[in-house]
Design a protein around this motif. Structure first.
Motif: not given
Length: 896
Positions: A186-188, A163-166, A173-176, A168-170
């Motif tokens: 790299a952390e992800i 859940e934490e990885i998901a 993804a929202k960032q430009s 972080e990915q969301e």
């Protein structure tokens, strides 16, 4: 992996404030092997995860040395060895740090370096993994952090991490594109690597759990209590009414005795695991018979016409009796599933009553309970039982008192124990006692030994002379030295060991004195110390006193063999030599040989044979290597009397090493090497290897040695290998027939004579060899050996004459040499092997008409006819063949 270590692995209890250790059990061994297989090749399967840095290093005490693991990416830091790669504040990913004078501590922070450690460990991989797990009881927590630590109950750490990885990915993804942080990316990716490694470890954990469950389920064995419980319940559900009973009849078959261990089967069948036998009569079929074995229930062939049980297994084995009966009887399965049955009511005046019989006062009484009477048998009345009780009480044996000598030594229990042991020895051919060992052993590892196994030490009886109550002065002096060994410091211990070696350790009085005062325990404990001099001193003493049969068994009982097997891994060559020589002395009986194999001793001993050049220029270093190889061959010679050990030696690569050592010019090396080969040549694989590896030529060459013992072992090896025609041809090709015939001159050495005559016998099977034997006048020399020789020599001599007599000129030569009369005289013997060969030889000689006249005159034909009544089919067949030839020759003589 944490769940498997906590639930499936078997640990010893913690002592002295330290954690427990992994026990030496089959389950643990399988778990460790699976972990080793997981680590090996991990970098190739998961290159990214193998470089992931652990949260905390895995640290343990290792047997590795810096010179064993040096390579690219490693650098020395004083006496330590560290990796050039670091994590954080100059912390190396790998470190081998000196702990004390003999050991190092290893620390790894990646799976890649853990794999490097396994690769450097070689055959010590299991030792390293064991030490790592003992020092890191929850390795996953060290590797991935406390959030993945092993917990009781449900473990949701992986789901929370996903859940934490998901999230972080969301967020990423929202960032430009301009706002995205490469460090965040790299952390992800690192978190994904952590997750993937955790999933790999979880799969390993599940695999280990499944593996342990499989092993445990296989090891669940039936017991007499379990069988009695199942049978008792089902007997209550039996009856003639097929509408409310599951079976028509279920009862025990056989004797009405229940032995002390709860089994009803005879002792000879208990050795095969049989508990009892059941007779089953279903409603919808014929009677069948069931064997309740420790491995499960299975059908047997039932009693024969004479009423004797045919124990041969039919069909599959079942864990539960109910499951088996469901397979055999559809009616039983239907009734059990419907549960439409009634319990059988007990009759208060039941004709048959279970009667408990008083336990006999005799220590050897092996029958405790008397249960239901057998079919057709007479049930004892209560009056009969009272008479039996009175009789057993009147037959109580007088308790023997120990002598004053042994009472003074604290040996009060000697009389009862030794008397009991002597009684067991009288039954050794019927049952073999399983002795306790220091560590657990595999129950399925049976006494599978070769035909060359000697039984003289299987149950050695200890006999002590009690006529003289005075103990020799050496006894008290040794007692004082043992006290110094127990309580002295390192210097005092070494001095005491040196003083003890000054005694005549070949004398039985000194050997038993060391054992009686507790010296053996001290000497074996010294083998576990870190001081090389103490180990060497203790092994030198053990090597000398282990020539005594009683001392050998005592060393095995105290776990000395396991410790000596460990010493074979030491770098000190003198230590390895002494340990191997002591193992050679101790491994003279089955249990000791089995212990050596089960603790990995065969593979280590085979490794000692690899000594480089054996015939090149010698220097002190090469001489030490040759001595190590000699001692290894000596130990393998003792171990090779076991069929399983022979197979273990072959798998460990002993054959090419023995072939290499066989070319040595050192006779002290050749004797144990050839001795090992002649023991192993009873197996087809070894005979093939001896022929194909060029060892026949070396064996023939050593027949010309000046040492009788070496000649004897070479001849014995040829005797066994000459079963194949190719080997017989090679012996002739390399000129081996001449020295074999020459060895017949050494009539004083019976062992050498038996080996030489045996080799001639087998070689004479080939007609080409018979021609050479004629030229060497072998018949005359063999006939001269027909008188005043032991049976083992006569069997081979007569066998050789039987083969040579197939050639007509040799039949006449046997008669001229005076061989017909002693051959006929041997027809009155009792040795079965000798009778087979004698009848064959007489039959071959009877082909000659003049020989037949002498045989008839000596009453040989009647003797041949009398052997037709012999119980041995081979003797009967050979005598019948010879009798037919004799009858035909007599008929021809009468007609003439």
């Amino acid at each position: 992996m944490g769940q498997a270590l906590g639930r499936a692995a078997q640990w010893t209890s913690a002592k002295g404030g330290s954690g427990g250790k992994l026990e030496y059990t089959k389950i643990n061994e399988e778990l460790l092997n699976s972990i080793i297989a997981f680590v090996d090749g991990f970098s190739a399967k998961y290159p990214e995860e193998s470089k992931l840095v652990f949260k905390k290093p895995l640290t343990w005490q290792s047997s590795l040395k810096p010179n064993m693991i040096k390579g690219p990416g490693m650098t020395d830091r004083g006496e330590d060895l560290v990796s050039e790669e670091t994590a954080g504040k100059d912390q190396p990913l790998f470190c081998l740090q000196k702990h004390d004078q003999m050991t190092y501590n290893v620390s790894v922070m990646t799976m890649h370096h853990a794999e490097e450690v396994m690769r450097a460990a070689g055959d010590k991989k299991m030792h390293e993994v064991r030490a790592c797990l003992e020092a890191n009881r929850d390795p996953v927590a060290n590797m991935l952090g406390d959030r993945f630590a092993t917990v009781e109950g449900d473990d949701n750490s992986i789901f929370r991490y996903m859940e934490e990885i998901a999230k972080e990915q969301e967020m990423l993804a929202k960032q430009s594109a301009e706002e995205r942080n490469e460090d965040r990316q790299a952390e992800i990716e690192e978190m994904k690597s952590v997750l993937k490694l955790r999933l790999c470890l979880q799969r390993l954990d599940q695999q280990l759990m499944d593996q342990s469950i499989t092993i445990i389920s296989k090891e669940v064995r039936l017991t007499p209590v379990t069988v009695d419980g199942e049978v008792s319940i089902l007997k209550e559900l039996c009856g003639h009414e097929d509408d409310n009973t599951v079976l028509e009849k279920l009862d025990y078959w056989g004797d009405n005795y229940v032995f002390k261990n709860g089994c009803r089967a005879q002792p000879k069948r208990q050795l095969h695991g049989d508990i009892c036998y059941l007779e089953v009569k279903p409603h919808d079929g014929q009677n069948f018979y069931v064997t309740a074995n420790t491995s499960g229930y299975y059908c047997n062939k039932g009693p024969d016409n004479q009423g004797d049980m045919d124990y041969e297994k039919e069909g599959d084995s079942y864990r539960e009796l109910v499951t088996m009966l469901k397979e055999k009887s559809p009616k039983f399965a239907e009734m059990i599933d419907k549960q439409d049955f009634a319990l059988k009511q007990h009759d208060k005046h039941d004709k048959y009553m279970d009667v408990r019989v008083e336990q006999q006062d005799d220590d050897d009484a092996n029958e405790t309970y008397r249960s239901e009477a057998p079919r057709g048998g007479r049930q004892k009345t209560m009056d009969d039982q009272e008479k039996d009780k009175q009789k057993s009480k009147s037959q109580k044996k007088k308790k023997l008192e120990p002598s004053l000598k042994w009472r003074a030594l604290g040996m009060e229990e000697y009389s009862a124990e030794k008397m009991d042991r002597e009684k067991r020895v009288l039954k050794k051919k019927k049952t073999t006692q399983r002795m306790k060992s220091k560590t657990p052993v595999d129950n399925e590892d049976s006494f599978s030994e070769s035909s060359t196994e000697s039984e003289e030490e299987e149950e050695a009886v200890e006999r002590r002379s009690e006529t003289n109550a005075d103990l020799p002065s050496e006894y008290w002096q040794i007692q004082k030295l043992v006290k110094y060994l127990k309580g002295g410091n390192q210097t005092a211990t070494i001095i005491a060991l040196c003083s003890m070696r000054d005694f005549n350790l070949a004398q039985e009085t000194c050997q038993l004195a060391i054992r009686d005062v507790g010296g053996l325990e001290v000497l074996i404990n010294l083998l576990d110390t870190e001081e090389i001099k103490c180990k060497i001193g203790a092994l030198k003493i053990l090597k000398e006193i282990s020539r005594n049969t009683q001392i050998r068994r005592a060393i095995a009982d105290l776990g000395g063999l396991q410790t000596m097997v460990k010493i074979l891994r030491e770098h000190d060559k003198e230590l390895k030599c002494l340990a191997a020589e002591t193992i050679a002395n101790v491994a003279k009986f089955r249990r000791a040989r089995r212990t050596v194999r089960q603790h990995g001793g065969i593979k280590k001993l085979v490794g000692l044979l690899d000594c480089g050049s054996v015939n090149g220029p010698m220097n002190p270093e090469i001489e030490r290597d040759v001595e190590v190889a000699r001692c290894g061959a000596l130990a393998l010679w003792s171990c090779s009397k076991s069929r399983k050990n022979k197979e273990a030696m072959r798998k460990a690569g002993a054959i090419p090493l023995l072939a290499k050592l066989l070319k040595s010019t050192h006779e002290e090396m050749l004797i144990p090497v050839v001795g090992t080969l002649q023991e192993c040549s009873s197996e087809q694989n070894y005979r093939l290897a001896i022929r194909t590896e060029g060892m026949v030529q070396d064996l023939v060459k050593n027949l010309n040695s000046s040492t009788d013992e070496l000649q004897m072992h070479c001849a014995a090896a040829i005797f066994k290998c000459a079963e194949e025609k190719e080997t017989r041809d090679l012996v002739r090709l390399y000129g081996g027939l001449d020295p074999l015939v020459k060895l017949l001159e050494k009539t004083e050495n019976k062992e050498l004579l038996a080996a030489a005559t045996g080799a001639i016998w087998k070689c004479a099977i080939s007609p080409e060899n018979v021609q050479r034997f004629q030229e060497l006048k072998a018949v005359d020399r063999l006939v001269a050996l027909l008188n005043n020789q032991p049976e083992e020599v006569l069997v081979n001599v007569v066998g050789a004459l039987g083969e040579l007599a197939k050639d007509p000129p040799n039949r006449a030569q046997i008669r001229k040499a005076g061989g017909i009369s002693p051959l006929v005289n041997l027809l009155t013997g009792t040795n079965q092997s000798l009778l087979v060969n004698v009848t064959t030889a007489v039959g071959q000689c009877a082909e000659e008409q003049d020989n037949m006249a002498i045989i008839d005159k000596l009453d040989g034909v009647r003797l041949l006819w009398s052997l037709l009544k012999n119980q041995n089919p081979e003797v009967q067949a050979s005598a019948a063949w010879a009798s037919v030839l004799g009858y035909m020759k007599i008929k021809k003589l009468i007609q003439e």
